[in-house]
Design an enzyme around this catalytic site. Structure first.
Site, PDB file in Angstrom:
ATOM      1  N   GLU A 441       6.150  -7.559   0.386  1.00 54.92           N
ATOM      2  CA  GLU A 441       5.169  -7.002  -0.577  1.00 54.92           C
ATOM      3  C   GLU A 441       5.148  -5.473  -0.541  1.00 54.92           C
ATOM      4  O   GLU A 441       4.097  -4.862  -0.698  1.00 54.92           O
ATOM      5  CB  GLU A 441       3.758  -7.541  -0.321  1.00 54.92           C
ATOM      6  CG  GLU A 441       3.621  -9.031  -0.304  1.00 54.92           C
ATOM      7  CD  GLU A 441       4.087  -9.713  -1.572  1.00 54.92           C
ATOM      8  OE1 GLU A 441       4.200  -9.038  -2.601  1.00 54.92           O
ATOM      9  OE2 GLU A 441       4.362 -10.913  -1.515  1.00 54.92           O
ATOM     10  N   GLY A 442       6.300  -4.883  -0.371  1.00 58.38           N
ATOM     11  CA  GLY A 442       6.384  -3.426  -0.252  1.00 58.38           C
ATOM     12  C   GLY A 442       6.330  -3.042   1.213  1.00 58.38           C
ATOM     13  O   GLY A 442       5.279  -3.136   1.848  1.00 58.38           O
TER      14      GLY A 442
END
Lengths: 598, 598
Positions: A441-442
């Site tokens: 997620e990043g």
């Protein structure tokens, strides 16, 4: 074998005392979340977590998922039954729109529940977790027909969801993505390409899997401005809206990972699969970010969740393992040695984890409440302020609480000595599972850039100025309180360091953007220190006030809050000066070497 | 798949320029280690590491060791052949006594070689590593007959060795150990008990395994004063000194571990096994500590070794992976994106690892040289000073370089983003392998206590005072040097923090020993910061002097040393203030809670 007990008393303290949950009962959904209902829901969630999910955590790790030659994937033994229990209990539907079968409860409450589930079995909790993200994206950007078609079964849990962003050559930089969408005469698209690292991409828990897929419509602009979002169901819905023909999407392989083995991480192949545009063409990234922000907060929860379960087990071990004698004289003279919890260095580890967990839980639920308020508050100004906080704190929660969550899992493992390295004790699994939360997620470096490069300057710095003002005011208001003074003093020092660092960025990053990049990770952690410190300040004040008012049977619990708050200021907050010092040196020595010279 | 190239240029810089290796060629062994010989040995060791050991690293992890029903253990495919190559190359015999077939070379040199081997394949390098520890103990404490019987084959490598300390209920606190030794009429002992976590306890690489076992002679005093050390060979030697009858020692199980799967970690069962007392009865702990100190330095080397190989691969990936654009404008405009090494946050990670590795290598070899000098120097005063340094720095190297080694492996994994979490890229193995080094040979909390509780006060603080004086003098001597000033200034600040922390301990730990325990881990890391910073000061001075003298073809290498030294002072040294602040808060908030209240 590890055990788990949901931290219900602490969660109730945050919801009731810190957040004043019932003050919001004029808002949609909150009215149904009366204190009694909240306590009952948390209690039952804790029971499911301990009794149903936690016992499957190790088998999930050992057995993992298996892909058959036909591309079908089976989850570990027991997962199917557990998912049925989860679904039938309505645990996937808590915060969603009653119009589509949801319970309409506050996200704050479902966030608390998701902590328990992730502590018990992170790999398992990811299946409904990804579904929740997909529900959020369809709810926000889907057409009415799409909502009608997909949401009821997803909210009910008989269908699950996924996010398909990453490709082999393209992770952070989505502008590089190549998956193609070719318009079809019937208004649908033919989606072709390969996606990797797709969590819950294929499995045997649900009747259909609703993939949300980023792809590029033929002829669309290059880069991020030519990306669209598509719904690609595993089974195309038939005329009755039931799963019908198998779509051209399949799992090509399972990734062999460091941890979260109970979750199927898939290479997904799209071969002219039927997809339906969701939202506007070429605006897919915006739609995807609706999911990403939900997901990022959810990943922060995972950091906390693993840290909490690792802490609980480390405490048990530290109480039971006897080895050596207290430096201050034998504490268990009747035994051959003292339990290792008498040793300060063991305490240092336990108290550090505890201080991060309790403040982390407070910060997450505080921010989740802002998320609810950003949608549900009556006044526009309140919705805006809540949205500002939410946007600012999302990268901080994701980046800091997953970094700390991993560090804490490592520390909890260290308490076990050699046994921590052995599989059967379960601690090394927590470390391996926690590790992914820093990456997906990043990656946390991207969170730091999001904070420094986007969130700080947004709307003229409105969000960050409001945060500084709020924390500063809290310090000022409580400066005269003799007992709180050591806490507010520490918090104020941290706040000053953070404000100085912010000033330094304003003065040095415009002319030389590398200074922002060089500062970003330290800045994010400095921000996290202050945000967590603010939670400690608030919690300590409440604890002190409640003790003064008679403690209401919670004296021991409240005293522990005060001790842990003091520990935070003594031992964790001092890191702020080091962050500021590093930030202030700029990018020069970091960037001086040529790439080839490494 | 990861690759590895031994850092030969850097090792030669440390040996030749920093340590002035050939200045010691009046000492035994050093005369044979002329610059040419050293370079040839390092080159060949690097070749074996890259070509023979590194290719087996992943298969060792995946396949692991297997125990058959008869208790025999097979190592992973390829390990046997690799061990034969290692043995036949004489790599196990470098530093040992020529009287028993050793090459008599300095330990400093074999330490450098062991870094290369551990980088390439840590699990493999542990087999000869443990043998080296056993050789050291027998050399120091064995009778002449024992040395004659065991050392030649161990040094030659056809026999290997182990250390048997830990029991299920007893790790750090050896006073609790229960393994029994019953005197036999022939002067031997019958050893019975169970040992756990025994690295290289049983395997198929050697013709005999010489176990060194701590046990309690019947009737001996309780606690650590009743522990003796025994030699327990897997095969009892026959009249010709050859492996004869199978002894009553066997592998009961292999531990299922987080990493180092290529090394067999055994539960060892002793069932009236024949053992031979080594050294004096009830003085076993002292003898074992001879091995432990060697081993602790060796574990520090492992921390460095994994950090180095992880760094090399992260650099390669950061140069090859393209994603996003430099904040300072496109660096590869011909490509769709820039290589990620242009991003400051990627640089931050790479430079941090690099700065720790190069100073760590310097500190390890500097300390290994002190070890050689403590045995071989002519003047008693020089031997004593060298021994002081060695004793002081052993826990620092073990504790700090393994903590940093793990952190660095995690950072290097982070550079890979999602790919770092996937097995085939090899980075997650480095993390899992590096983790054990923080735990075994005395968990790092024990190292910190050894430093604070034992080493600091030894001989009236002679060792630590000498260290402070040496570092202080270096800063003073170079204060006027304009170019070195930023470095010496940073080092001096760190030294002041360390001296203040030491003073605080002297004033606060006597009356309240928990203050020492509460400070210990921070103190150890503060000590490490200064020791590594001292290495950077020294290396930068040499680099600067050599550049001024024409650089001798090494201009680029030397300039990189100066940049990395500056980075260390900018970004790593500032941590010292946080350590001091934490130490100074004492044990109060850490110890306030009752054990039952956690």
């Amino acid at each position: 074998m590890p055990t788990y007990q949901a931290p219900i008393e602490d969660t109730l303290f945050v919801l009731n005392d810190l957040l004043g949950f019932d003050r919001h009962n004029n808002l949609p959904g909150f009215a149904d979340a009366s204190p009694d209902v909240v306590e009952a829901i948390l209690g039952e969630a804790g029971r499911i977590a301990s009794e149903v999910l936690q016992p499957l955590n190790r088998v999930g790790d050992r057995e993992g998922c298996h892909r058959a030659a036909d591309g079908s994937v089976t989850t570990p033994p027991g997962f199917k039954d557990a998912y049925r229990t989860f679904r039938e209990g309505g645990w996937g539907s808590l915060p969603f729109d009653p119009a589509y079968g949801g319970q309409g409860l506050p996200h704050t409450l479902s966030t608390a529940v998701s902590e328990f589930m992730s502590s018990a079995n992170m790999a398992f909790a990811m299946y409904p977790g990804l579904t929740a993200g997909a529900i959020a994206a369809i709810s926000a950007h889907g057409s009415d027909a799409q909502k009608q078609a997909y949401l009821p079964n997803m909210i009910e849990g008989s269908w699950t969801g996924t996010m398909n962003l990453t490709e082999p050559h393209c992770g952070t930089d989505l502008g590089l993505l190549r998956t193609k969408a070719v318009p079809q005469p019937d208004g649908s698209y033919a989606i072709s390409g390969q996606k990797i690292f797709i969590s819950a991409g294929e499995h045997d828990l649900s009747d259909n899997i609703v993939h949300l897929v980023l792809a590029r419509i033929e002829g669309a602009p290059e880069g991020v401005k030519g990306i669209s979002l598509f719904i690609v169901p595993k089974f195309i819905l038939d005329a009755d809206g039931k799963p019908g023909a198998r779509n051209g999407v399949s799992c090509g392989a399972l990734e062999e990972k460091m941890g979260i083995h109970g979750n199927s991480t898939c290479v997904m192949n799209y071969d002219a699969a039927t997809g339906y545009l969701i939202g506007e063409a070429n605006k897919g990234l915006r739609a995807m970010f609706t999911m990403m922000n939900e997901a990022r907060l959810g990943v922060g929860v995972q950091g906390l969740a693993i840290s909490e379960v690792a802490y609980q087990n480390a405490v048990t071990y530290a109480r039971e393992r006897i080895q050596g004698r207290s430096l201050a004289g034998a504490k268990a003279p009747d035994k051959k040695a003292d339990p290792i919890i008498v040793h300060p260095d063991i305490r240092r580890m336990l108290m550090t984890i505890r201080a991060i967990n309790e403040a982390g839980r407070a910060l997450i639920l505080w921010t989740a409440l802002k998320g609810d308020l950003s949608h549900r508050a009556e006044a526009e100004s309140e919705r805006q302020a809540a949205d500002d906080w939410m946007g600012l704190m999302t990268p901080v929660i994701k980046g800091v609480l997953t970094d700390k969550g991993f560090d804490n899992a490592v520390m909890a493992q260290q308490v076990y000595g050699g046994h921590g390295y052995i599989g059967e004790w379960g601690m090394e699994q927590f470390v391996r599972d926690a590790r992914i939360a820093q990456i997906y997620e990043g990656a946390n470096g991207i969170q730091a850039l999001d904070l420094v490069g986007r969130k700080l300057g947004l709307n003229g710095g409105r969000a960050v100025q409001a945060f500084f003002a709020e924390v500063g005011q809290f310090c000022e208001e409580n400066r005269g309180d003799e007992k709180l003074a050591p806490l507010t003093k520490g918090l104020k020092i941290g706040l000053n360091d953070l404000q100085q660092a912010t000033m330094w960025l304003m003065q040095n990053a415009m002319a030389k953007p590398d200074n922002a990049g060089a500062a970003s990770t330290d800045y994010m952690h400095l921000f996290g220190l202050v945000a967590l410190g603010y939670m400690w300040g608030r919690m300590a004040k409440i604890a002190q006030d409640k003790i003064a008012a008679g403690a209401n049977g919670q004296a021991e619990f409240l005293e522990k809050k005060l001790v842990t708050a003091r520990f935070y200021m003594d031992r964790i907050m001092p890191e702020s000066a080091a962050h500021l010092a590093r930030i202030s040196t700029g990018a020069d020595s970091m960037m001086a070497m040529e790439a080839d010279a490494f």
